[in-house]
Design a protein around this motif. Sequence first.
Motif, PDB file in Angstrom:
ATOM      1  N   ALA A 203       0.834  -1.202   0.000  1.00 34.89           N
ATOM      2  CA  ALA A 203       0.000   0.000   0.000  1.00 34.89           C
ATOM      3  C   ALA A 203       0.865   1.247   0.000  1.00 34.89           C
ATOM      4  O   ALA A 203       0.507   2.269  -0.615  1.00 34.89           O
ATOM      5  N   LEU A 204       2.006   1.199   0.691  1.00 34.00           N
ATOM      6  CA  LEU A 204       2.931   2.333   0.679  1.00 34.00           C
ATOM      7  C   LEU A 204       3.432   2.612  -0.726  1.00 34.00           C
ATOM      8  O   LEU A 204       3.400   3.748  -1.204  1.00 34.00           O
ATOM      9  N   VAL A 205       3.910   1.567  -1.410  1.00 35.55           N
ATOM     10  CA  VAL A 205       4.475   1.743  -2.750  1.00 35.55           C
ATOM     11  C   VAL A 205       3.410   2.228  -3.738  1.00 35.55           C
ATOM     12  O   VAL A 205       3.632   3.178  -4.497  1.00 35.55           O
ATOM     13  N   LEU A 206       2.239   1.584  -3.732  1.00 32.39           N
ATOM     14  CA  LEU A 206       1.183   1.989  -4.666  1.00 32.39           C
ATOM     15  C   LEU A 206       0.678   3.389  -4.356  1.00 32.39           C
ATOM     16  O   LEU A 206       0.392   4.182  -5.273  1.00 32.39           O
ATOM     17  N   GLY A 207       0.560   3.719  -3.069  1.00 29.70           N
ATOM     18  CA  GLY A 207       0.119   5.053  -2.692  1.00 29.70           C
ATOM     19  C   GLY A 207       1.115   6.116  -3.101  1.00 29.70           C
ATOM     20  O   GLY A 207       0.738   7.203  -3.560  1.00 29.70           O
ATOM     21  N   LEU A 208       2.405   5.820  -2.959  1.00 26.02           N
ATOM     22  CA  LEU A 208       3.433   6.781  -3.367  1.00 26.02           C
ATOM     23  C   LEU A 208       3.451   6.944  -4.878  1.00 26.02           C
ATOM     24  O   LEU A 208       3.614   8.065  -5.397  1.00 26.02           O
ATOM     25  N   MET A 209       3.252   5.856  -5.615  1.00 24.88           N
ATOM     26  CA  MET A 209       3.178   5.966  -7.071  1.00 24.88           C
ATOM     27  C   MET A 209       2.012   6.856  -7.486  1.00 24.88           C
ATOM     28  O   MET A 209       2.155   7.720  -8.372  1.00 24.88           O
ATOM     29  N   ASP A 210       0.862   6.674  -6.872  1.00 27.33           N
ATOM     30  CA  ASP A 210      -0.294   7.518  -7.189  1.00 27.33           C
ATOM     31  C   ASP A 210       0.008   8.982  -6.890  1.00 27.33           C
ATOM     32  O   ASP A 210      -0.338   9.879  -7.673  1.00 27.33           O
ATOM     33  N   HIS A 211       0.637   9.222  -5.751  1.00 28.05           N
ATOM     34  CA  HIS A 211       0.984  10.594  -5.373  1.00 28.05           C
ATOM     35  C   HIS A 211       1.928  11.224  -6.394  1.00 28.05           C
ATOM     36  O   HIS A 211       1.743  12.385  -6.801  1.00 28.05           O
ATOM     37  N   LEU A 212       2.933  10.469  -6.820  1.00 28.90           N
ATOM     38  CA  LEU A 212       3.886  10.994  -7.792  1.00 28.90           C
ATOM     39  C   LEU A 212       3.213  11.271  -9.139  1.00 28.90           C
ATOM     40  O   LEU A 212       3.501  12.284  -9.792  1.00 28.90           O
ATOM     41  N   ARG A 213       2.318  10.387  -9.552  1.00 26.41           N
ATOM     42  CA  ARG A 213       1.589  10.630 -10.804  1.00 26.41           C
ATOM     43  C   ARG A 213       0.784  11.920 -10.716  1.00 26.41           C
ATOM     44  O   ARG A 213       0.731  12.716 -11.670  1.00 26.41           O
ATOM     45  N   GLN A 214       0.147  12.138  -9.585  1.00 28.81           N
ATOM     46  CA  GLN A 214      -0.648  13.354  -9.404  1.00 28.81           C
ATOM     47  C   GLN A 214       0.217  14.613  -9.450  1.00 28.81           C
ATOM     48  O   GLN A 214      -0.254  15.676  -9.848  1.00 28.81           O
ATOM     49  N   ARG A 215       1.486  14.462  -9.073  1.00 25.77           N
ATOM     50  CA  ARG A 215       2.390  15.611  -9.080  1.00 25.77           C
ATOM     51  C   ARG A 215       3.094  15.770 -10.423  1.00 25.77           C
ATOM     52  O   ARG A 215       3.926  16.661 -10.583  1.00 25.77           O
ATOM     53  N   GLY A 216       2.797  14.884 -11.380  1.00 26.46           N
ATOM     54  CA  GLY A 216       3.348  15.047 -12.710  1.00 26.46           C
ATOM     55  C   GLY A 216       4.519  14.159 -13.054  1.00 26.46           C
ATOM     56  O   GLY A 216       5.115  14.301 -14.135  1.00 26.46           O
ATOM     57  N   VAL A 217       4.875  13.230 -12.162  1.00 27.55           N
ATOM     58  CA  VAL A 217       5.919  12.266 -12.504  1.00 27.55           C
ATOM     59  C   VAL A 217       5.353  11.252 -13.496  1.00 27.55           C
ATOM     60  O   VAL A 217       4.274  10.703 -13.284  1.00 27.55           O
ATOM     61  N   ALA A 218       6.079  11.028 -14.587  1.00 25.60           N
ATOM     62  CA  ALA A 218       5.636  10.081 -15.609  1.00 25.60           C
ATOM     63  C   ALA A 218       6.184   8.693 -15.310  1.00 25.60           C
ATOM     64  O   ALA A 218       7.308   8.550 -14.820  1.00 25.60           O
ATOM     65  N   PHE A 219       5.385   7.679 -15.599  1.00 26.17           N
ATOM     66  CA  PHE A 219       5.804   6.288 -15.452  1.00 26.17           C
ATOM     67  C   PHE A 219       5.683   5.595 -16.795  1.00 26.17           C
ATOM     68  O   PHE A 219       4.682   5.780 -17.502  1.00 26.17           O
ATOM     69  N   CYS A 220       6.685   4.813 -17.149  1.00 30.53           N
ATOM     70  CA  CYS A 220       6.600   4.054 -18.389  1.00 30.53           C
ATOM     71  C   CYS A 220       7.172   2.664 -18.177  1.00 30.53           C
ATOM     72  O   CYS A 220       8.014   2.431 -17.300  1.00 30.53           O
ATOM     73  N   SER A 221       6.700   1.742 -18.987  1.00 32.06           N
ATOM     74  CA  SER A 221       7.087   0.346 -18.890  1.00 32.06           C
ATOM     75  C   SER A 221       8.181   0.032 -19.898  1.00 32.06           C
ATOM     76  O   SER A 221       8.084   0.401 -21.069  1.00 32.06           O
ATOM     77  N   GLY A 222       9.228  -0.644 -19.419  1.00 34.37           N
ATOM     78  CA  GLY A 222      10.303  -1.044 -20.322  1.00 34.37           C
ATOM     79  C   GLY A 222      11.484  -1.566 -19.549  1.00 34.37           C
ATOM     80  O   GLY A 222      11.844  -1.034 -18.496  1.00 34.37           O
ATOM     81  N   GLU A 223      12.086  -2.637 -20.034  1.00 34.69           N
ATOM     82  CA  GLU A 223      13.283  -3.186 -19.426  1.00 34.69           C
ATOM     83  C   GLU A 223      14.504  -2.536 -20.059  1.00 34.69           C
ATOM     84  O   GLU A 223      14.841  -2.799 -21.219  1.00 34.69           O
ATOM     85  N   VAL A 224      15.150  -1.665 -19.329  1.00 27.82           N
ATOM     86  CA  VAL A 224      16.303  -0.943 -19.852  1.00 27.82           C
ATOM     87  C   VAL A 224      17.481  -1.901 -20.008  1.00 27.82           C
ATOM     88  O   VAL A 224      17.847  -2.606 -19.063  1.00 27.82           O
ATOM     89  N   PHE A 225      18.054  -1.927 -21.204  1.00 27.50           N
ATOM     90  CA  PHE A 225      19.173  -2.835 -21.450  1.00 27.50           C
ATOM     91  C   PHE A 225      20.406  -2.131 -21.964  1.00 27.50           C
ATOM     92  O   PHE A 225      21.490  -2.729 -22.011  1.00 27.50           O
TER      93      PHE A 225
END
Length: 416
Positions: A203-225
């Motif tokens: 719940a901490l991790v998911l809640g922090l992710m939601d908070h960051l999204r609301q503040r404009g942090v972008a999230f994207c999916s991809g395995e960096v190689f």
Amino acid sequence: MAETRHVVVVGAGIVGLSCAFFLKRAGFDVTVIDRDPDGDRTSFGNAGAIAQTEFMPIAEPGVAWKVPGYLFDPLGPLSIKLGYAWRLWPYMSRFLAAANPDRFEAGAQAMAALLAPAFEDHGTILQSSGLGHLLSRGGHIWVYKSEAARAASAAEWALRERLGYRCEALDRAGVEHYEPALSARAACGYRTEDWGHYADPKALVLGLMDHLRQRGVAFCSGEVFDIEIKEGRPTAVFSRGENRLAFDHLVIAAGAWSHHLSNRLGDYCPLETERGYNTTLPSPDVQVNAMVTFAEERFVMTPMSMGLRIGGAVEFAGLKAPPNYSRAQALLKLANRYLPDLNTSGGTEWMGHRPSTPDSLPVIDRSQRFDNIYYAFGHGHLGLTGSATTGRLIASLVRGEDPGIDLAPFRIARFD
């Protein structure tokens, strides 16, 4: 200038998210990239502790003599997958070299300094995100099976006291006072108030992710190689599918996978994954009031909102081997010895990858070759504990500010 600069953070675990939080707070544009941003990660299933007093390196003097006993005990805290031992040598040789009194003391003091502001830095994140209800400051006890076993660890407790932590010695009556459900096997122990735990790390991790999204942090999916370098300067990361993500600054906080990228950049790190196991029991039928560490068997119990979590163990088997849940089942057998009435049915088993360095100190540093690459990984058993402070320190480094702490012990160059 910082307001127009773009930082990419590789890794959406609690360390990466903490870096993203403090970087965004400092005015940067932030993108977090992860192989599976919404998937199950080590941050989700850990023991949930802010373990401020657990700054002792695992490579303690004399540990080499204990390893054989651990390996041959089916309920022991250490396991090495058959066929993997030869791959451990770069890590293990440095681990054994770190297990001397001078390096142990220096490592403990460095970690104590790093973790000293842990509660303050977690508080900054919790106050901003509204997640403070998840944290409990209920203290913590370590238990031992005998006074002789406790006496054998007297030097570590003296070091804690010397570094300013108050530790209350407990006899059997003291253990019963704090945790009445524990059997007489818990003969004595210590208690400290300098400890907290989260009711639900997921719940901490998911809640922090939601908070960051609301503040404009972008999230994207991809395995960096891979990392693009133009005219001698890193400029972008490549993820599977040849997707390109440009950056001005890059923070590598990819947990147990981080060394794949640091090695490509010329910064060698003998990082290993300490595979840890736990079982969360939804109806344990016993009451555990706060987090408990069983010092000799090296496992923990944490009361959480979804049940009692019993976890620990170290397994070296690499990043690709399937989970060996007999390790989780062994922990339940140990727990039953201390809680005879424990209901072990209906539990959810879990395995996670702790990113471990040989000396138990994380890497918090700027790249030796590139001034726009930063490292935040290798926290081992203390990823959640040190996450917020690491995020704040990384933000200071990216801004070019004095971090206010000597980061020399955490430099990646120590592995050269």
